[in-house]
Scaffold this motif. Structure first.
Motif, PDB file in Angstrom:
ATOM      1  N   VAL A  24       0.811  -1.215   0.000  1.00 46.07           N
ATOM      2  CA  VAL A  24       0.000   0.000   0.000  1.00 46.07           C
ATOM      3  C   VAL A  24       0.848   1.271   0.000  1.00 46.07           C
ATOM      4  O   VAL A  24       0.381   2.332  -0.431  1.00 46.07           O
ATOM      5  CB  VAL A  24      -0.966   0.000   1.211  1.00 46.07           C
ATOM      6  CG1 VAL A  24      -0.221   0.210   2.519  1.00 46.07           C
ATOM      7  CG2 VAL A  24      -2.076   1.031   1.024  1.00 46.07           C
ATOM      8  N   ASN A  25       2.108   1.195   0.471  1.00 45.44           N
ATOM      9  CA  ASN A  25       2.902   2.427   0.538  1.00 45.44           C
ATOM     10  C   ASN A  25       4.065   2.461  -0.445  1.00 45.44           C
ATOM     11  O   ASN A  25       4.966   3.284  -0.310  1.00 45.44           O
ATOM     12  CB  ASN A  25       3.408   2.676   1.971  1.00 45.44           C
ATOM     13  CG  ASN A  25       4.394   1.614   2.447  1.00 45.44           C
ATOM     14  OD1 ASN A  25       4.899   0.819   1.672  1.00 45.44           O
ATOM     15  ND2 ASN A  25       4.671   1.612   3.739  1.00 45.44           N
ATOM     16  N   VAL A  26       4.055   1.600  -1.439  1.00 47.75           N
ATOM     17  CA  VAL A  26       5.092   1.628  -2.464  1.00 47.75           C
ATOM     18  C   VAL A  26       4.721   2.631  -3.546  1.00 47.75           C
ATOM     19  O   VAL A  26       3.602   2.617  -4.066  1.00 47.75           O
ATOM     20  CB  VAL A  26       5.282   0.238  -3.106  1.00 47.75           C
ATOM     21  CG1 VAL A  26       6.271   0.322  -4.271  1.00 47.75           C
ATOM     22  CG2 VAL A  26       5.788  -0.756  -2.080  1.00 47.75           C
ATOM     23  N   ASP A  27       5.646   3.503  -3.871  1.00 50.44           N
ATOM     24  CA  ASP A  27       5.471   4.406  -5.005  1.00 50.44           C
ATOM     25  C   ASP A  27       6.000   3.680  -6.246  1.00 50.44           C
ATOM     26  O   ASP A  27       7.196   3.436  -6.351  1.00 50.44           O
ATOM     27  CB  ASP A  27       6.256   5.698  -4.784  1.00 50.44           C
ATOM     28  CG  ASP A  27       6.046   6.712  -5.899  1.00 50.44           C
ATOM     29  OD1 ASP A  27       5.575   6.324  -6.987  1.00 50.44           O
ATOM     30  OD2 ASP A  27       6.381   7.889  -5.690  1.00 50.44           O
ATOM     31  N   PRO A  28       5.120   3.301  -7.183  1.00 51.99           N
ATOM     32  CA  PRO A  28       5.577   2.559  -8.356  1.00 51.99           C
ATOM     33  C   PRO A  28       6.686   3.268  -9.133  1.00 51.99           C
ATOM     34  O   PRO A  28       7.536   2.611  -9.738  1.00 51.99           O
ATOM     35  CB  PRO A  28       4.315   2.421  -9.212  1.00 51.99           C
ATOM     36  CG  PRO A  28       3.190   2.560  -8.254  1.00 51.99           C
ATOM     37  CD  PRO A  28       3.665   3.528  -7.209  1.00 51.99           C
ATOM     38  N   ASP A  29       6.690   4.602  -9.103  1.00 57.67           N
ATOM     39  CA  ASP A  29       7.699   5.347  -9.848  1.00 57.67           C
ATOM     40  C   ASP A  29       9.085   5.281  -9.199  1.00 57.67           C
ATOM     41  O   ASP A  29      10.087   5.596  -9.836  1.00 57.67           O
ATOM     42  CB  ASP A  29       7.267   6.811  -9.982  1.00 57.67           C
ATOM     43  CG  ASP A  29       6.023   6.963 -10.846  1.00 57.67           C
ATOM     44  OD1 ASP A  29       5.839   6.142 -11.764  1.00 57.67           O
ATOM     45  OD2 ASP A  29       5.224   7.877 -10.588  1.00 57.67           O
ATOM     46  N   GLU A  30       9.140   4.902  -7.923  1.00 57.12           N
ATOM     47  CA  GLU A  30      10.418   4.818  -7.225  1.00 57.12           C
ATOM     48  C   GLU A  30      10.910   3.388  -7.035  1.00 57.12           C
ATOM     49  O   GLU A  30      12.048   3.172  -6.617  1.00 57.12           O
ATOM     50  CB  GLU A  30      10.299   5.488  -5.846  1.00 57.12           C
ATOM     51  CG  GLU A  30      10.040   6.988  -5.909  1.00 57.12           C
ATOM     52  CD  GLU A  30       9.979   7.608  -4.524  1.00 57.12           C
ATOM     53  OE1 GLU A  30      10.125   6.851  -3.534  1.00 57.12           O
ATOM     54  OE2 GLU A  30       9.783   8.835  -4.435  1.00 57.12           O
ATOM     55  N   ALA A  31      10.058   2.401  -7.333  1.00 58.05           N
ATOM     56  CA  ALA A  31      10.382   1.011  -7.029  1.00 58.05           C
ATOM     57  C   ALA A  31      11.657   0.542  -7.725  1.00 58.05           C
ATOM     58  O   ALA A  31      12.515  -0.104  -7.112  1.00 58.05           O
ATOM     59  CB  ALA A  31       9.209   0.114  -7.412  1.00 58.05           C
ATOM     60  N   ASP A  32      11.802   0.856  -8.991  1.00 60.79           N
ATOM     61  CA  ASP A  32      12.975   0.382  -9.740  1.00 60.79           C
ATOM     62  C   ASP A  32      14.271   0.935  -9.165  1.00 60.79           C
ATOM     63  O   ASP A  32      15.280   0.225  -9.078  1.00 60.79           O
ATOM     64  CB  ASP A  32      12.853   0.757 -11.218  1.00 60.79           C
ATOM     65  CG  ASP A  32      11.844  -0.098 -11.955  1.00 60.79           C
ATOM     66  OD1 ASP A  32      11.504  -1.181 -11.442  1.00 60.79           O
ATOM     67  OD2 ASP A  32      11.383   0.321 -13.033  1.00 60.79           O
ATOM     68  N   SER A  33      14.262   2.187  -8.761  1.00 64.61           N
ATOM     69  CA  SER A  33      15.487   2.776  -8.210  1.00 64.61           C
ATOM     70  C   SER A  33      15.824   2.162  -6.857  1.00 64.61           C
ATOM     71  O   SER A  33      17.008   1.984  -6.526  1.00 64.61           O
ATOM     72  CB  SER A  33      15.333   4.291  -8.077  1.00 64.61           C
ATOM     73  OG  SER A  33      14.283   4.626  -7.184  1.00 64.61           O
ATOM     74  N   ILE A  34      14.817   1.809  -6.076  1.00 67.08           N
ATOM     75  CA  ILE A  34      15.057   1.143  -4.794  1.00 67.08           C
ATOM     76  C   ILE A  34      15.684  -0.223  -5.014  1.00 67.08           C
ATOM     77  O   ILE A  34      16.665  -0.594  -4.351  1.00 67.08           O
ATOM     78  CB  ILE A  34      13.738   1.014  -4.005  1.00 67.08           C
ATOM     79  CG1 ILE A  34      13.211   2.391  -3.609  1.00 67.08           C
ATOM     80  CG2 ILE A  34      13.935   0.146  -2.757  1.00 67.08           C
ATOM     81  CD1 ILE A  34      11.815   2.368  -3.010  1.00 67.08           C
ATOM     82  N   VAL A  35      15.141  -0.975  -5.955  1.00 69.50           N
ATOM     83  CA  VAL A  35      15.679  -2.300  -6.256  1.00 69.50           C
ATOM     84  C   VAL A  35      17.106  -2.191  -6.783  1.00 69.50           C
ATOM     85  O   VAL A  35      17.994  -2.970  -6.404  1.00 69.50           O
ATOM     86  CB  VAL A  35      14.776  -3.033  -7.267  1.00 69.50           C
ATOM     87  CG1 VAL A  35      15.430  -4.331  -7.739  1.00 69.50           C
ATOM     88  CG2 VAL A  35      13.415  -3.317  -6.653  1.00 69.50           C
ATOM     89  N   ALA A  36      17.348  -1.226  -7.640  1.00 71.74           N
ATOM     90  CA  ALA A  36      18.694  -1.041  -8.199  1.00 71.74           C
ATOM     91  C   ALA A  36      19.708  -0.711  -7.107  1.00 71.74           C
ATOM     92  O   ALA A  36      20.847  -1.196  -7.126  1.00 71.74           O
ATOM     93  CB  ALA A  36      18.671   0.064  -9.252  1.00 71.74           C
TER      94      ALA A  36
END
Length: 467
Positions: A81-93
């Motif tokens: 519920v609190n994940v920003d889809p636009d930031e997810a890839d950068s977090i994983v990277a």
């Protein structure tokens, strides 16, 4: 039996409630267990490293469904519920590059997704097709804590012990909750409606308000619809190729623009309602496939069907208002709870009949209700929609929720509207009860070959590639 409307409708990210939201939730839950005092540990032992392995359907289609990505996000302390889809890839990277995570309230743990996250296709876990093992190690590589969780559909995550209780009692996370109208099947639901003189939505509302104030319930329902509507709107505004390697192009915006042009010309189109339904559903599932923000309805793979029907209600029926949206969702949740209690909403367990089939039944019931249908007509609408999805397999090409999932949601929405229309023109009496259709779905799922249960080992998943 009581499943809250918020158990069925969860706000999160795509592309899969079982394969994305479930693993992310499980990782966050494991972090909480690390901090608890409920497990024995050697004196002075400290957790230095965390890891996980995915099994069964999660292993076979984990990459296509973003399960590996979800575990990484979950180990950072995020929940769907609190994940920003636009930031997810950068977090994983960042985690992949640094090989460590520092969840809130925890020390830094070593975690290298390349070695500490395993997709184990050879070792299925016995409880459910969507099994996960989580590990906590000390600095000497000794296992301090191991936990197994199962993602059982719709974002629900349970431990081994909880799964056994579910199998014994048929309940999910709601043990001990008592409500005025505790129907566990359609027969009980209709009997309670007849005795009370209440609609299905009214009974569901009274049950919900046993545990929350009306203002909070209505606010939560409005948030669900706002997230659904936002997903449709965003899907209608996006273009380009969806991720995953199949090179499937988004179509919802282009089709929407064509419909808008036809609409402005006021040209007769007998298929207009179906066209709008299809585009709304496709917009949601294109967003879901791209990892966007969606609502389980009751799953991510089936997230487009119900919002499309609700948007259709608002688009084509001038009497639609905010109260009717709430009644739609409450009615749909009542039907979804019955299906989940007595069968399954997991594609890995019963095939797509449990996902899009359930979504279509929920949407048909909701639409029939707000169109003025009696409880008997609502039950009939749900049965018609579910009956005509029986036997549907889950065979995503490339393990991605793109083909046939996106168009399948569109057709599920069309079936839902048709089912509601047929039901409301009758008197509620019909040959096949909803409970019989649900039991048939359960039995069909049990008989279905595992290749057709979200493993991408059969059906379109293999034949499209061969062609």
């Amino acid at each position: 039996m009581f499943l809250s409307v918020f158990d069925l409708f969860k706000i999160g990210i795509g592309p899969s409630s079982s394969h994305t939201m479930g693993p992310m939730t499980a990782a966050a839950r494991f972090l909480a267990e690390i901090l608890s005092d409920d497990w024995p540990r050697p004196a002075g032992a400290k957790v230095s490293r965390v890891g996980a392995s995915l099994h069964g359907s999660l292993a076979y289609t984990g990459v296509g469904h973003g399960s590996d990505r979800a575990i990484v996000l979950g180990f950072t302390g995020l929940v769907p519920v609190n994940v920003d889809p636009d930031e997810a890839d950068s977090i994983v990277a960042k985690v992949t590059a640094e090989k460590r995570v520092t969840p809130p309230g925890h020390p830094t743990y070593h975690f290298d997704p390349a070695t500490d996250l395993v997709l184990d296709k050879k070792t299925p876990l016995k409880g459910h097709a969507n099994g996960m093992s989580f590990y906590a190690y000390d600095a000497g590589n000794r296992v301090l804590l191991r936990r197994i969780y199962y993602s059982i559909g719709g974002g629900f995550v349970v431990s081994e012990e909880e799964l056994q209780r579910i199998k014994q009692r048929g309940s999910v996370t709601t043990e001990g909750k008592k409500v005025p109208y505790p129907f566990k099947n359609a027969v009980e639901m209709l009997a309670m409606a007849k005795r009370s003189g209440l609609s299905i939505a009214e009974m569901k509302r009274i049950n919900e308000e046993t545990y929350m104030e009306r203002e909070k319930l209505d606010g939560g329902l409005d948030d669900i619809w706002a997230a659904m509507k936002g997903c449709i709107d965003r899907g209608l505004s996006q273009e380009g190729i969806m991720p995953g390697g199949l090179k499937v192009r988004r179509r919802a915006r282009q089709l929407h623009d064509k419909l808008q042009e036809e609409w402005s010309r006021n040209r007769p189109n007998p298929l207009l309602a179906n066209d709008w339904l299809s585009i709304y559903a496709m917009a949601v599932n294109e967003e879901n496939a791209a990892g966007g923000r969606v609502v389980t309805a009751p799953t991510n793979g089936a997230a487009g069907t119900l919002p499309a029907v609700l948007r259709y209600w608002l688009h084509f029926h001038p009497e639609a208002d905010q109260d009717s949206i709430r009644d739609f969702l409450l009615t749909a949740a009542a039907i979804g709870g019955i299906i989940k209690t007595n069968a399954s909403i997991s594609g890995a367990e019963v095939g797509c009949q449990g996902e899009v089939g359930s979504a279509s039944a929920m949407a048909a019931a909701g639409l029939c209700a707000v169109m003025g249908g009696t409880p008997e007509q609502v039950e009939n609408a749900a049965e018609i929609a579910l009956e005509h999805h029986l036997g549907m397999t889950c065979d995503p090409v490339g393990g991605l929720v793109q083909v046939p999932c996106i168009e399948r949601n569109a057709l599920g929405a069309v079936k839902a509207v048709t089912a509601a229309s047929l039901a409301i023109k009758g008197d509620g009496q019909h040959f096949v009860p909803l409970d019989a259709a649900i039991e048939t779905m359960r039995q069909t799922g049990a008989d279905m070959n595992e290749r057709y249960k979200e493993t991408s080992l059969g059906g379109l998943a293999v034949n499209v590639v061969e062609c």
